[in-house]
Design a protein around this motif. Structure first.
Motif, PDB file in Angstrom:
ATOM      1  N   VAL A  16       1.407   1.578  -1.782  1.00 41.04           N
ATOM      2  CA  VAL A  16       0.588   1.771  -0.576  1.00 41.04           C
ATOM      3  C   VAL A  16      -0.237   0.510  -0.340  1.00 41.04           C
ATOM      4  N   MET A  17      -0.059  -0.103   0.816  1.00 40.96           N
ATOM      5  CA  MET A  17      -0.804  -1.325   1.151  1.00 40.96           C
ATOM      6  C   MET A  17      -1.528  -1.111   2.475  1.00 40.96           C
ATOM      7  N   ASP A  18      -2.770  -1.580   2.533  1.00 42.51           N
ATOM      8  CA  ASP A  18      -3.611  -1.262   3.698  1.00 42.51           C
ATOM      9  C   ASP A  18      -3.806  -2.415   4.684  1.00 42.51           C
ATOM     10  N   GLY A  19      -3.153  -3.558   4.450  1.00 47.07           N
ATOM     11  CA  GLY A  19      -3.337  -4.691   5.359  1.00 47.07           C
ATOM     12  C   GLY A  19      -4.721  -5.315   5.237  1.00 47.07           C
ATOM     13  N   HIS A  20      -5.451  -4.956   4.169  1.00 49.87           N
ATOM     14  CA  HIS A  20      -6.821  -5.449   3.979  1.00 49.87           C
ATOM     15  C   HIS A  20      -7.006  -5.928   2.543  1.00 49.87           C
ATOM     16  N   PHE A  21      -6.751  -5.029   1.593  1.00 49.15           N
ATOM     17  CA  PHE A  21      -6.775  -5.447   0.177  1.00 49.15           C
ATOM     18  C   PHE A  21      -5.644  -6.442  -0.088  1.00 49.15           C
ATOM     19  N   VAL A  22      -4.525  -6.210   0.565  1.00 50.00           N
ATOM     20  CA  VAL A  22      -3.391  -7.148   0.565  1.00 50.00           C
ATOM     21  C   VAL A  22      -3.000  -7.366   2.025  1.00 50.00           C
ATOM     22  N   PRO A  23      -2.369  -8.498   2.328  1.00 52.45           N
ATOM     23  CA  PRO A  23      -2.077  -8.774   3.738  1.00 52.45           C
ATOM     24  C   PRO A  23      -1.008  -7.877   4.357  1.00 52.45           C
ATOM     25  N   ASN A  24      -0.211  -7.236   3.533  1.00 52.53           N
ATOM     26  CA  ASN A  24       0.882  -6.430   4.047  1.00 52.53           C
ATOM     27  C   ASN A  24       0.418  -4.989   4.304  1.00 52.53           C
ATOM     28  N   LEU A  25       1.209  -4.287   5.097  1.00 51.31           N
ATOM     29  CA  LEU A  25       0.908  -2.909   5.458  1.00 51.31           C
ATOM     30  C   LEU A  25       2.157  -2.078   5.186  1.00 51.31           C
ATOM     31  N   THR A  26       2.017  -0.971   4.447  1.00 48.72           N
ATOM     32  CA  THR A  26       3.214  -0.156   4.199  1.00 48.72           C
ATOM     33  C   THR A  26       3.044   1.245   4.783  1.00 48.72           C
ATOM     34  N   PHE A  27       2.605   2.197   3.976  1.00 55.69           N
ATOM     35  CA  PHE A  27       2.505   3.582   4.454  1.00 55.69           C
ATOM     36  C   PHE A  27       1.353   4.251   3.728  1.00 55.69           C
ATOM     37  N   GLY A  28       0.985   5.430   4.214  1.00 61.06           N
ATOM     38  CA  GLY A  28      -0.119   6.158   3.601  1.00 61.06           C
ATOM     39  C   GLY A  28       0.284   7.550   3.155  1.00 61.06           C
ATOM     40  N   ALA A  29      -0.724   8.399   2.994  1.00 59.52           N
ATOM     41  CA  ALA A  29      -0.508   9.731   2.444  1.00 59.52           C
ATOM     42  C   ALA A  29       0.484  10.585   3.251  1.00 59.52           C
ATOM     43  N   PRO A  30       0.489  10.532   4.592  1.00 57.96           N
ATOM     44  CA  PRO A  30       1.442  11.400   5.323  1.00 57.96           C
ATOM     45  C   PRO A  30       2.905  11.123   4.969  1.00 57.96           C
ATOM     46  N   VAL A  31       3.242   9.857   4.747  1.00 58.50           N
ATOM     47  CA  VAL A  31       4.631   9.521   4.394  1.00 58.50           C
ATOM     48  C   VAL A  31       4.945  10.049   2.990  1.00 58.50           C
ATOM     49  N   ILE A  32       3.993   9.906   2.088  1.00 59.77           N
ATOM     50  CA  ILE A  32       4.199  10.407   0.724  1.00 59.77           C
ATOM     51  C   ILE A  32       4.395  11.927   0.747  1.00 59.77           C
TER      52      ILE A  32
END
Ligand code: ZN
Length: 197
Positions: A16-32
């Motif tokens: 899970v990447m938030d585009g803030h802690f790391v530059p990339n963005l993946t998915f969050g809890a709804p996808v999981i």
């Protein structure tokens, strides 16, 4: 996920990447939550997010079994571990390649797993950093029983180095997902790790 389940993976590791802690963005809890039904294997959720304390409950409810967050995040480490444990989930703590092990060692009693990043977190497909292995060795020396997970650049060769250093949980992304025969690749990874331990 079904393909990896059938191929013999022991865990599903979800980045899970938030585009803030790391530059990339993946998915969050709804996808999981949406993919939870495709396997009974444990969900090992790796939170590369700035504020895991505020989101731990969402990931617990979504079906995470292990919630692993970074010592470098903005949330208080101890408070976040306690929150995860209070939700009835296993807590894992991750450190980036440049972070010393002191940041995890003080919490070992409460943790099920320590994640030693073997690349800079944020993107898949990077090369394994052997320079992180002394940290694995040092943690293994302190605690012979805790799960030590390595994540980044793990393949049939680098897994031997990591297993020899004391790691026992191996995240393989590209090596398995890009394989034409994931079952065979997982079998080779497992054998190479066992032979090197
Ligand atoms: Zn990961």
């Amino acid at each position: 996920i079904e393909r990896m389940d059938k191929a013999g993976a022991d865990y599903m590791h979800l980045d899970v990447m938030d585009g803030h802690f790391v530059p990339n963005l993946t998915f969050g809890a709804p996808v999981i939550k949406a993919v939870r039904k495709y396997t009974d294997k444990p969900f090992d959720v790796h939170l590369m997010i700035s504020n895991p304390l505020d989101y731990a409950e969402d990931f617990a409810k979504a079906g995470a079994d292990i919630i692993c967050f970074h010592s470098e995040c903005d949330s208080d480490t101890e408070e976040t571990i306690n929150k995860i444990l209070s939700l009835g989930k296993k807590a894992g703590l991750a450190i980036k390649p440049a972070t010393p092990i002191d940041e995890v060692v003080k919490y070992l009693d409460k943790l099920s797993m320590v994640l030693v990043m073997t690349v800079e977190p944020g993107f898949g497909g990077q090369s394994f950093m052997e320079s992180t292995m002394p940290k694995v060795e040092a943690i293994r020396k302190i605690n012979p029983d805790i799960d030590i997970e390595v994540d980044g650049g793990i393949n049939a060769e680098t897994i031997k180095i990591a297993a020899k250093a004391g790691a026992n949980v191996f995240v393989a992304g590209s090596a398995v997902f890009k394989s034409e025969n994931p079952a065979e690749t997982i079998a080779i990874l497992r054998k190479n790790a066992q032979d090197a331990q």
